[in-house]
Design a protein around this motif. Structure first.
Motif, PDB file in Angstrom:
ATOM      1  N   VAL A  21       0.766  -1.210  -0.048  1.00 16.82           N
ATOM      2  CA  VAL A  21      -0.076   0.022   0.017  1.00 16.82           C
ATOM      3  C   VAL A  21       0.875   1.381  -0.050  1.00 16.82           C
ATOM      4  O   VAL A  21       0.397   2.299  -0.623  1.00 16.82           O
ATOM      5  N   SER A  22       2.016   1.373   0.694  1.00 13.97           N
ATOM      6  CA  SER A  22       2.998   2.425   0.730  1.00 13.97           C
ATOM      7  C   SER A  22       3.588   2.762  -0.622  1.00 13.97           C
ATOM      8  O   SER A  22       3.820   3.905  -0.893  1.00 13.97           O
ATOM      9  N   SER A  23       3.803   1.501  -1.176  1.00 14.91           N
ATOM     10  CA  SER A  23       4.536   1.844  -2.528  1.00 14.91           C
ATOM     11  C   SER A  23       3.363   2.263  -3.640  1.00 14.91           C
ATOM     12  O   SER A  23       3.859   3.224  -4.372  1.00 14.91           O
ATOM     13  N   ILE A  24       2.164   1.717  -3.567  1.00 10.37           N
ATOM     14  CA  ILE A  24       1.323   2.304  -4.340  1.00 10.37           C
ATOM     15  C   ILE A  24       0.916   3.909  -4.175  1.00 10.37           C
ATOM     16  O   ILE A  24       0.965   4.626  -5.015  1.00 10.37           O
ATOM     17  N   ALA A  25       0.978   4.139  -2.865  1.00 13.10           N
ATOM     18  CA  ALA A  25       0.605   5.445  -2.565  1.00 13.10           C
ATOM     19  C   ALA A  25       1.898   6.316  -3.117  1.00 13.10           C
ATOM     20  O   ALA A  25       1.676   7.427  -3.603  1.00 13.10           O
ATOM     21  N   LYS A  26       3.094   5.887  -3.073  1.00 14.92           N
ATOM     22  CA  LYS A  26       4.051   6.649  -3.610  1.00 14.92           C
ATOM     23  C   LYS A  26       4.122   7.010  -4.963  1.00 14.92           C
ATOM     24  O   LYS A  26       4.286   8.070  -5.599  1.00 14.92           O
ATOM     25  N   VAL A  27       3.620   5.771  -5.772  1.00 21.43           N
ATOM     26  CA  VAL A  27       3.406   6.082  -7.309  1.00 21.43           C
ATOM     27  C   VAL A  27       2.419   7.099  -7.459  1.00 21.43           C
ATOM     28  O   VAL A  27       2.493   7.906  -8.464  1.00 21.43           O
ATOM     29  N   SER A  28       1.191   7.034  -6.648  1.00 20.73           N
ATOM     30  CA  SER A  28       0.088   7.936  -6.672  1.00 20.73           C
ATOM     31  C   SER A  28       0.658   9.378  -6.596  1.00 20.73           C
ATOM     32  O   SER A  28      -0.129  10.196  -7.242  1.00 20.73           O
ATOM     33  N   GLU A  29       1.549   9.552  -5.876  1.00 22.50           N
ATOM     34  CA  GLU A  29       2.002  10.830  -5.587  1.00 22.50           C
ATOM     35  C   GLU A  29       2.555  11.526  -6.874  1.00 22.50           C
ATOM     36  O   GLU A  29       2.407  12.774  -7.141  1.00 22.50           O
ATOM     37  N   VAL A  30       3.361  10.735  -7.766  1.00 20.79           N
ATOM     38  CA  VAL A  30       4.209  11.369  -8.929  1.00 20.79           C
ATOM     39  C   VAL A  30       3.480  11.048 -10.009  1.00 20.79           C
ATOM     40  O   VAL A  30       3.702  11.763 -10.974  1.00 20.79           O
ATOM     41  N   ALA A  31       2.285  10.427  -9.916  1.00 20.20           N
ATOM     42  CA  ALA A  31       1.367  10.230 -11.316  1.00 20.20           C
ATOM     43  C   ALA A  31       0.580  11.428 -11.473  1.00 20.20           C
ATOM     44  O   ALA A  31      -0.030  11.944 -10.639  1.00 20.20           O
ATOM     45  N   THR A  32       0.858  12.068 -12.598  1.00 24.27           N
ATOM     46  CA  THR A  32       0.146  13.448 -12.924  1.00 24.27           C
ATOM     47  C   THR A  32      -0.581  13.219 -14.184  1.00 24.27           C
ATOM     48  O   THR A  32      -0.386  12.317 -15.062  1.00 24.27           O
ATOM     49  N   ALA A  33      -1.470  14.255 -14.569  1.00 25.13           N
ATOM     50  CA  ALA A  33      -2.319  13.954 -15.851  1.00 25.13           C
ATOM     51  C   ALA A  33      -1.601  14.204 -17.019  1.00 25.13           C
ATOM     52  O   ALA A  33      -1.764  13.746 -18.000  1.00 25.13           O
ATOM     53  N   ASP A  34      -0.402  15.045 -16.935  1.00 23.69           N
ATOM     54  CA  ASP A  34       0.502  15.222 -18.006  1.00 23.69           C
ATOM     55  C   ASP A  34       1.532  13.887 -18.433  1.00 23.69           C
ATOM     56  O   ASP A  34       2.129  14.091 -19.550  1.00 23.69           O
ATOM     57  N   VAL A  35       1.199  13.004 -17.576  1.00 22.70           N
ATOM     58  CA  VAL A  35       2.116  11.985 -17.839  1.00 22.70           C
ATOM     59  C   VAL A  35       1.240  10.603 -18.701  1.00 22.70           C
ATOM     60  O   VAL A  35       0.281  10.215 -17.605  1.00 22.70           O
ATOM     61  N   ALA A  36       1.528  10.331 -19.782  1.00 22.19           N
ATOM     62  CA  ALA A  36       0.568   9.346 -20.320  1.00 22.19           C
ATOM     63  C   ALA A  36       0.791   7.942 -19.741  1.00 22.19           C
ATOM     64  O   ALA A  36       1.844   7.444 -19.075  1.00 22.19           O
ATOM     65  N   ALA A  37      -0.506   7.185 -19.483  1.00 22.54           N
ATOM     66  CA  ALA A  37      -0.393   5.891 -18.907  1.00 22.54           C
ATOM     67  C   ALA A  37       0.111   4.845 -20.052  1.00 22.54           C
ATOM     68  O   ALA A  37      -0.036   4.887 -21.148  1.00 22.54           O
ATOM     69  N   THR A  38       1.072   4.078 -19.299  1.00 27.82           N
ATOM     70  CA  THR A  38       1.512   3.056 -20.210  1.00 27.82           C
ATOM     71  C   THR A  38       1.661   1.552 -19.480  1.00 27.82           C
ATOM     72  O   THR A  38       1.324   1.742 -18.172  1.00 27.82           O
ATOM     73  N   SER A  39       1.489   0.732 -20.472  1.00 26.61           N
ATOM     74  CA  SER A  39       1.561  -0.711 -19.681  1.00 26.61           C
ATOM     75  C   SER A  39       2.858  -1.513 -20.021  1.00 26.61           C
ATOM     76  O   SER A  39       3.138  -2.195 -19.372  1.00 26.61           O
ATOM     77  N   HIS A  40       3.739  -0.801 -20.840  1.00 27.58           N
ATOM     78  CA  HIS A  40       4.998  -1.329 -20.932  1.00 27.58           C
ATOM     79  C   HIS A  40       5.961  -0.259 -21.163  1.00 27.58           C
ATOM     80  O   HIS A  40       5.529   0.706 -22.071  1.00 27.58           O
ATOM     81  N   PRO A  41       7.083  -0.347 -20.949  1.00 27.49           N
ATOM     82  CA  PRO A  41       8.084   0.756 -21.021  1.00 27.49           C
ATOM     83  C   PRO A  41       8.635   0.729 -22.466  1.00 27.49           C
ATOM     84  O   PRO A  41       9.083   1.842 -22.980  1.00 27.49           O
ATOM     85  N   ILE A  42       8.502  -0.169 -23.324  1.00 27.21           N
ATOM     86  CA  ILE A  42       8.659  -0.163 -24.727  1.00 27.21           C
ATOM     87  C   ILE A  42       7.875  -0.583 -25.667  1.00 27.21           C
ATOM     88  O   ILE A  42       6.842  -1.199 -25.269  1.00 27.21           O
ATOM     89  N   PRO A  43       7.649   0.029 -26.947  1.00 30.83           N
ATOM     90  CA  PRO A  43       6.648  -0.305 -27.766  1.00 30.83           C
ATOM     91  C   PRO A  43       6.611  -1.729 -27.980  1.00 30.83           C
ATOM     92  O   PRO A  43       7.623  -2.366 -28.336  1.00 30.83           O
TER      93      PRO A  43
END
Length: 99
Positions: free
Chosen positions: A36-58
């Motif tokens: 839960v703490s790790s997910i909270a940290k990710v949620s803090e830095v996730a912003t609307a201007d960062v596109a959601a991705t499922s993989h780091p490479i195409p």
């Protein structure tokens, strides 16, 4: 302060119908709290201007194109069937649907 408490873990165990020992409750309390703490940290830095991705490479589909090939005739299909009727496999009824 920790969001995950031993009582919450016991409650989750009851909901999942999993019988947990006290050692498992203690262990899972720490592990779930870390998740839960790790997910909270990710949620803090996730912003609307960062596109959601499922993989780091195409990625691309590595499957071949689906092209129909030669098909069996009805006679070939039913040739080794234990029982057939009216160009169909005949099977025994199930789930009380006997007629």
């Amino acid at each position: 302060m920790s969001e995950i408490t031993p009582d919450l873990v016991r409650h989750l165990g009851v909901l999942a119908r999993i019988q947990l020992s006290e050692e498992e409750v203690t262990s899972l309390t720490g592990e779930l709290d870390a998740i839960v703490s790790s997910i909270a940290k990710v949620s803090e830095v996730a912003t609307a201007d960062v596109a959601a991705t499922s993989h780091p490479i195409p990625l691309q589909n590595v499957f071949r194109e689906d092209v129909p090939g030669d098909m069996l005739t009805i006679e070939q299909t039913l040739m080794n069937a234990p029982d057939a009727e009216d160009n169909r496999f005949r099977v025994s009824a199930i789930l009380g649907e006997e007629q």
